[in-house]
Design an enzyme around this catalytic site. Structure first.
Site, mmCIF file in Angstrom:
data_model
loop_
_atom_site.group_PDB
_atom_site.id
_atom_site.type_symbol
_atom_site.label_atom_id
_atom_site.label_comp_id
_atom_site.label_asym_id
_atom_site.label_seq_id
_atom_site.Cartn_x
_atom_site.Cartn_y
_atom_site.Cartn_z
ATOM 1 C CG HIS A 103 13.776 36.775 1.983
ATOM 2 N ND1 HIS A 103 14.043 37.433 3.052
ATOM 3 C CD2 HIS A 103 14.567 36.713 1.098
ATOM 4 C CE1 HIS A 103 15.172 37.925 2.766
ATOM 5 N NE2 HIS A 103 15.692 37.403 1.575
ATOM 6 C CG ASP A 110 20.754 35.299 2.706
ATOM 7 O OD1 ASP A 110 20.940 34.564 1.974
ATOM 8 O OD2 ASP A 110 20.566 36.547 2.717
ATOM 9 C CG HIS A 167 19.014 39.777 1.695
ATOM 10 N ND1 HIS A 167 19.976 38.792 0.627
ATOM 11 C CD2 HIS A 167 18.975 40.777 0.771
ATOM 12 C CE1 HIS A 167 20.139 39.605 -0.365
ATOM 13 N NE2 HIS A 167 19.626 40.736 -0.167
ATOM 14 C CG ASP A 169 23.382 36.670 0.266
ATOM 15 O OD1 ASP A 169 23.575 36.160 1.384
ATOM 16 O OD2 ASP A 169 22.112 36.929 -0.247
#
Ligand SMILES: [Zn+2]
Length: 353
Positions: free
Chosen positions: A126, A163, A165, A250
């Site tokens: 991120h 991931d 996200h 995740d």
């Protein structure tokens, strides 16, 4: 015993990034290393000690003023980079060691290893050029990709981001760059909100960003379908010289943040798909870097399962907990529709689609 050609990067100093009760906490790495020891997996792997990245290496992708800001804020004690990204006194040094860990992993696979999992924290995908966010300080994978280009003169690097996200930072850093192909499969809607199918890159980089946003709960079958339909054909056409994985686990069904219903075994399968791409394009060279994964049982088993695939460790991977009944074996029509949409968005860039 001959040296194993699969390795892990780890250092106890990764525990010094103090975040307290935060989901991204040091216990993630403690539990993962414990399982690798307990199962005997660690003895079958080559252990690599990381070195800190230099500020100059961090500045391959980050603004010098941001790097200095992180250093100063850590020096003054605790602080927040954004509402969910904690800085403790040692966080700057640990973040240098995290990026340095992925850089060291790249050097290892460019020399004598085939695949390496860098068990690092804080995570990175991120982190934007001038702003850390979403638990991330420096963009470890992006920095390592630039290192591979500068140090090892590589011309084509594939980043696979599984991931749960979207890796907004990585996407933006390489958005106009045809030398780094960024592929992300992620849950949508979910933080940070970027990663739509029509975000495909710009200028020379058009087509070199591939986003597959998916509804929650699609499970191993949905992920495998997307890899087969989108990742494999594009990756083979791109023909990378190195593959980096933003390996956040995740998407596991037990994860408290994600909701994709992937199993530990499923992550091993995704790793074996990436390995087969690497074997047919770049002599098997893969570097995985830890991103998310917040359940303290699911994460270690998922990492073990990935290493089992990388290194052919021959372990029988069991799910650490019972999978929910909602877990699907079938590919839903929503996933098929989304894959069609991605192909439509990318087809002018990739002949194979
Ligand atoms: Zn994540």
């Amino acid at each position: 015993m001959p040296m194993s050609r699969t390795g892990v990067v780890y250092h106890e100093d990764y525990l010094k990034h103090e975040t307290g009760e935060h989901p991204e906490r040091k216990e993630r790495l403690i539990a993962t290393m414990e399982l690798l020891k307990e199962t005997g997996a660690l003895t079958k792997l080559t252990c690599i000690a990381p070195k800190k990245a230099t500020p100059e290496q961090i500045e391959y992708v980050h603004d010098a003023s941001y790097v200095e800001e992180v250093r100063m804020r850590c020096q003054s004690g605790r602080g927040m980079l954004d509402s969910d990204t904690i800085l403790s006194q040692d966080s700057y040094e640990v973040a240098l060691l995290a990026s340095g860990g992925v850089i060291g992993a790249v050097d290892a696979v460019m020399n004598d290893l085939k695949s390496v999992f860098a068990l690092i924290r804080p995570p990175g995908h991120h982190a934007e050029a001038s702003q850390g966010m979403g638990f991330c300080i420096f963009n470890n994978v992006a920095i390592a990709a630039r290192h591979a280009q500068k140090q090892h003169k590589l011309k084509r690097i594939l980043i696979v981001d599984w991931d749960v996200h979207h890796g907004n930072g990585t996407q933006h850093i390489f958005y106009d760059d045809a030398s780094v192909l960024y592929f992300s499969i992620h849950q949508s809607p979910l933080y940070p909100g970027t990663g739509k199918t029509d975000e495909i890159g710009t200028g020379d980089g058009k087509g070199f960003t591939v986003n597959v946003p998916l509804p929650g709960g699609i499970g191993d079958a949905g992920y495998t379908y997307v890899f087969n339909e989108i990742l494999i054909p594009i990756a083979l056409e791109f023909h990378p010289e190195l593959i980096l994985i933003s390996a956040g686990q995740d998407a596991h069904f037990a994860d408290p943040i994600g909701g994709m219903n992937v199993t530990a075994k499923g992550f091993g399968h995704l790793a074996s798909i990436v390995k087969s791409i690497a074997n047919s394009t770049c002599e098997g060279r893969i570097v995985a870097a830890l991103e998310g994964g917040y359940d303290l049982t699911a994460l270690p088993y998922s990492v073990l399962s990935i290493l089992n695939s990388f290194g052919d460790l021959g372990m029988d991977i069991k799910e650490p907990m019972t999978a929910p009944p909602a877990l699907k074996d079938e590919v839903s029509s929503q996933v098929r529709e989304k894959v069609k949409e991605v192909k439509e968005a990318q087809k002018e860039c990739w002949g194979v689609l």
